[in-house]
Design an enzyme around this catalytic site. Structure first.
Site, PDB file in Angstrom:
ATOM      1  N   GLY A  40       0.820  -1.198   0.000  1.00  0.00           N
ATOM      2  CA  GLY A  40       0.000   0.000   0.000  1.00  0.00           C
ATOM      3  C   GLY A  40       0.855   1.250   0.000  1.00  0.00           C
ATOM      4  N   GLN A  41       0.272   2.342  -0.526  1.00  0.00           N
ATOM      5  CA  GLN A  41       1.039   3.561  -0.653  1.00  0.00           C
ATOM      6  C   GLN A  41       0.059   4.718  -0.700  1.00  0.00           C
ATOM      7  OE1 GLN A  41       3.452   3.503  -4.126  1.00  0.00           O
ATOM      8  NE2 GLN A  41       4.885   5.023  -3.341  1.00  0.00           N
ATOM      9  N   ASP A  63      -9.275   9.913  11.513  1.00  0.00           N
ATOM     10  CA  ASP A  63      -9.322   9.717  10.067  1.00  0.00           C
ATOM     11  C   ASP A  63     -10.155   8.468   9.760  1.00  0.00           C
ATOM     12  OD1 ASP A  63      -8.879  10.091   7.396  1.00  0.00           O
ATOM     13  OD2 ASP A  63      -6.831   9.282   7.415  1.00  0.00           O
TER      14      ASP A  63
END
Ligand SMILES: *[C@@H]1O[C@H](CO)[C@@H](O)[C@H](O)[C@H]1NC(C)=O
Ligand SMILES: *[C@@H]1O[C@H](CO)[C@@H](O)[C@H](O)[C@H]1NC(C)=O
Ligand SMILES: *[C@@H]1O[C@H](CO)[C@@H](O)[C@H](O)[C@H]1NC(C)=O
Ligand SMILES: *[C@@H]1O[C@H](CO)[C@@H](O)[C@H](O)[C@H]1NC(C)=O
Ligand SMILES: *[C@@H]1O[C@H](CO)[C@@H](O)[C@H](O)[C@H]1NC(C)=O
Length: 676
Positions: free
Chosen positions: A413-414, A530
């Protein structure tokens, strides 16, 4: 042969007794024998006095001449040079002459013969002498080596003619037939007897009354016109080659040990080059007198550089010498060529430079390593390592341990937060997710606290933090790996996974439980900051696990708190944007958006459904709108009551009035209820 006027030899003025002693090699003990005379070294086989010489080599030391003289001659023959090494002797021999009177007759003469060679040990050196005739109308010649049974009495007749047209004819320095003539002589001549032809001198008596003939060192005579009237007792230097002349060559002589002259060790025999016989020499590398026992001694070549060159280190050996370059240098020929250092200056400089560079490189590397270590220690401290270390629930990873995992091939993931890698820890079969945040942590103290708190949290709906690595600028976090990826991916992936209402309710309820737990069931509440589908992960059984709890907020905390907190405006509480105050209700708002997404399977920021979030609609309209938007996949089977309740929760959660929003625990409870 023309008619000869042969003059009688002088009577023997000196009656010298022939040597009564026959010296033998055994009698060579020269102790007690004079070793020099008049500055001339006398060495065996020569000698002065009984028992001091080999037969034929006797000398007498003439006190009046202060010179050694040969024995048995009719006139004294002084010896002014004697060499054992070259087997040469230089003696003074008288010139032969004849003089004319006014009757044009020879009134006096001498044939020069002095009988210096009674024992026949000498030969007149052909190499070093010449025969010279001086006169203005004469033929002078020598006859030598009487030989029987031939036309003439001698083996050699050789001479030359000289003539002068007038008194001015002869020239100084020129001995070429005018007033003087000269010639080379053959080897083998044994005496200096000379003969002349007596041609008329009538018109020459004034400037040339006599004729002369003599043997002389070829380098030692230059004609002068004055010599046309030289003294009749003049003597000239003559080189004699001497040898052991026992009528034997070396081969014969060696077989006769009792008379063999080369008695010294390291001596050799050489046949004479001028006459029958042999001479002795010291072997190569030795010097001295080969005619006496142990006369030949080793030459210390190292002491005479001129004769025995050595540009390196000289070492004398018996009969020879060694010449080697000192260690660390070399020469193709150390005897003649200088030794050069193995490493020339340029190479030394190069090697030095390389070595120096290498040392510097090592030093730099070491200092970098030390610096890196120091940096790692600093980071560790700065990131709260010493405090976290105390908490034994958190594993502190070394930077090295994670390096294997942090490879681009492991990246799963990025995003704006940083990068996530899947990896395995040493000795573990369970995979982990390693999160490498991008943004700098400014509030390290807060970070430490929350990491500690989160590490203590054990809830099945919250991704477990296993540990972290603090030896880096931004701490790396290690979580349990959740295999089914994020809710965002499940909902919006191109190949949609079917999700029935029950499953969706379960995901919603359990996510809410997780959030509620963090909000209210732990001593120090933690806000997520978040909440969004991307941060809700699903395990193999679709059990939701909220990830990045608290940390996403911590990590993004910074001076411009409000503007940088979260990139996802679609999920962000508009009240927080207005007031800058983040509360648990902010998380609730975001969760409302997540619920909306979960049941409509539409993206929160889709332009189509944007209106449901608008402030202008009243609560009822919003509810109606939500129900209209329910994913057709679940709309058909679900009962309307459930959708109404869901719509109510969502609309309440999205309320602009914070007080209208339910607590997270309330949301969880209501969803759980719907599930039943
Ligand atoms: C010249 O010498 C010869 C021989 O010795 C002699 O007979 C003669 O008398 C001499 N002449 C003169 C002028 O002296
Ligand atoms: C002297 O005689 C030797 C032997 O015959 C000969 O080799 C040599 O060349 C001669 N030297 C001269 C200068 O004539
Ligand atoms: C020889 O001598 C005579 C008399 O002195 C002279 O006239 C003549 O020129 C000379 N000849 C030579 C070639 O020198
Ligand atoms: C000849 O030898 C003598 C004695 O050794 C020396 O004095 C003289 O200078 C020599 N002459 C020449 C021209 O070499
Ligand atoms: C020298 O040797 C030869 C033969 O070897 C011999 O004929 C001769 O007589 C010898 N001469 C002397 C002087 O010994």
């Amino acid at each position: 042969m023309p008619t000869m006027l042969i003059l009688h030899p002088y009577l023997l003025l000196l009656l010298v007794a022939l040597t009564a002693f026959s010296s033998t090699p055994e009698a060579e003990s020269t102790s007690g024998c004079p070793d020099s005379c008049g500055g001339i070294a006398i060495q065996y086989p020569f000698g002065i006095g009984a028992g001091c010489f080999r037969k034929g080599f006797e000398l007498i030391c003439d006190r009046s001449l202060d010179r050694p003289v040969l024995v048995g001659t009719t006139k004294p023959v002084p010896l002014n040079h004697l060499s054992i090494r070259t087997a040469e002797a230089r003696v003074m021999l008288p010139v032969a002459w004849q003089c004319f009177n006014s009757s044009d007759l020879v009134y006096a003469s001498s044939d020069g013969d002095v009988q210096f060679n009674r024992e026949e040990v000498y030969r007149i050196s052909n190499a070093s002498n010449q025969l010279v005739v001086v006169g203005c109308n004469t033929l002078g010649y020598t006859q030598s080596q009487r030989s029987e049974g031939n036309d003439y009495d001698y083996g050699y007749y050789t001479g030359c003619m000289s003539y002068c047209n007038n008194s001015k004819s002869a020239m100084n320095g020129a001995c070429a037939g005018v007033g003087c003539c000269r010639l080379d002589i053959p080897p083998g001549l044994t005496d200096n007897r000379m003969n002349f032809e007596a041609y008329t001198h009538k018109k020459r008596l004034g400037f040339s009354p006599c004729d002369y003939a003599f043997l002389v060192d070829r380098d030692n005579y230059t004609f002068h016109t004055a010599d046309l009237k030289m003294e009749t007792n003049t003597m000239m230097p003559v080189w004699l080659d001497w040898a052991i002349r026992d009528n034997m060559t070396c081969d014969d002589a060696k077989r006769r040990a009792e008379s063999y002259a080369c008695v010294s060790a390291n001596s050799e025999c050489r046949d004479s080059s001028n006459g029958f016989g042999y001479v002795c020499t010291c072997s190569m590398g030795y010097e001295g007198n080969p005619y006496i026992a142990n006369g030949c001694t080793d030459i210390n070549e190292c002491e005479s550089y001129q004769e025995y060159p050595c540009r390196g280190v000289c070492r004398n050996t018996l009969g020879s010498y060694e010449c080697k370059c000192p260690s660390g240098s070399h020469s193709a020929d150390p005897f003649n060529d200088p030794c050069n250092p193995n490493f020339p200056l340029a190479a030394k400089i190069t090697i030095g430079a390389i070595g120096g560079f290498f040392i510097i490189a090592v030093a730099v590397f070491a200092s970098l390593l030390a610096k890196e270590k120091r940096k790692m220690r600093d980071y560790f401290r700065k990131n709260g390592g010493p405090i976290i270390e105390e908490v034994n629930k958190i594993k502190l990873f070394k930077k090295k341990e994670l390096e294997q995992t942090l490879k681009s091939s492991n990246r799963i993931g990025q995003g704006g937060f940083g990068e996530v890698y899947k990896g395995y820890l040493r000795d573990e079969t369970q995979p982990v997710a390693v999160k490498k945040p991008k943004i700098d942590v400014k509030l390290a103290g807060q970070f430490v606290n929350e990491v500690i708190i989160q590490s203590r949290v054990l809830h099945k709906n919250i991704v477990k933090l296993i540990g972290c690595c603090l030896e880096v600028d931004v701490p790396i976090l290690v979580y349990e790996y959740v295999p089914n990826g994020s809710l965002d991916r499940i909902l919006h992936d191109s190949n949609r996974v079917p999700l029935n209402l029950d499953l969706r309710l379960q995901i919603a309820a359990q996510s809410a439980k997780g959030l509620a737990y963090m909000h209210s069931e732990i001593t120090t509440p933690i806000l997520h900051g978040d909440v969004k589908p991307a941060n809700i992960l699903l395990d193999e059984d679709f059990v939701p696990k909220i990830s990045d709890f608290g940390t996403s907020r911590m990590i993004t905390v910074d001076e411009n708190y409000a503007s940088t907190i979260i990139g996802n405006w679609g999920y962000m509480d508009p009240e927080y944007v207005l007031t800058g105050l983040y509360t648990s209700k902010s998380d609730v708002y975001s969760f409302g958006v997540v619920l909306l997404e979960l049941f409509t399977r539409k993206k929160a920021l889709d332009p189509d459904n944007n209106s449901i979030l608008g402030n202008s609609l009243d609560t009822y309209s919003k509810k109606k709108r939500v129900i209209e938007l329910v994913d057709p996949e679940i709309a058909a089977i679900g009962n309307t009551g459930v959708f109404h309740s869901l719509a109510e929760i969502i609309v309440q959660s999205l309320s602009t009035d914070i007080d209208q929003r339910p607590e997270m625990a309330d949301v969880a409870e209501r969803l759980q209820y719907l599930l039943k």
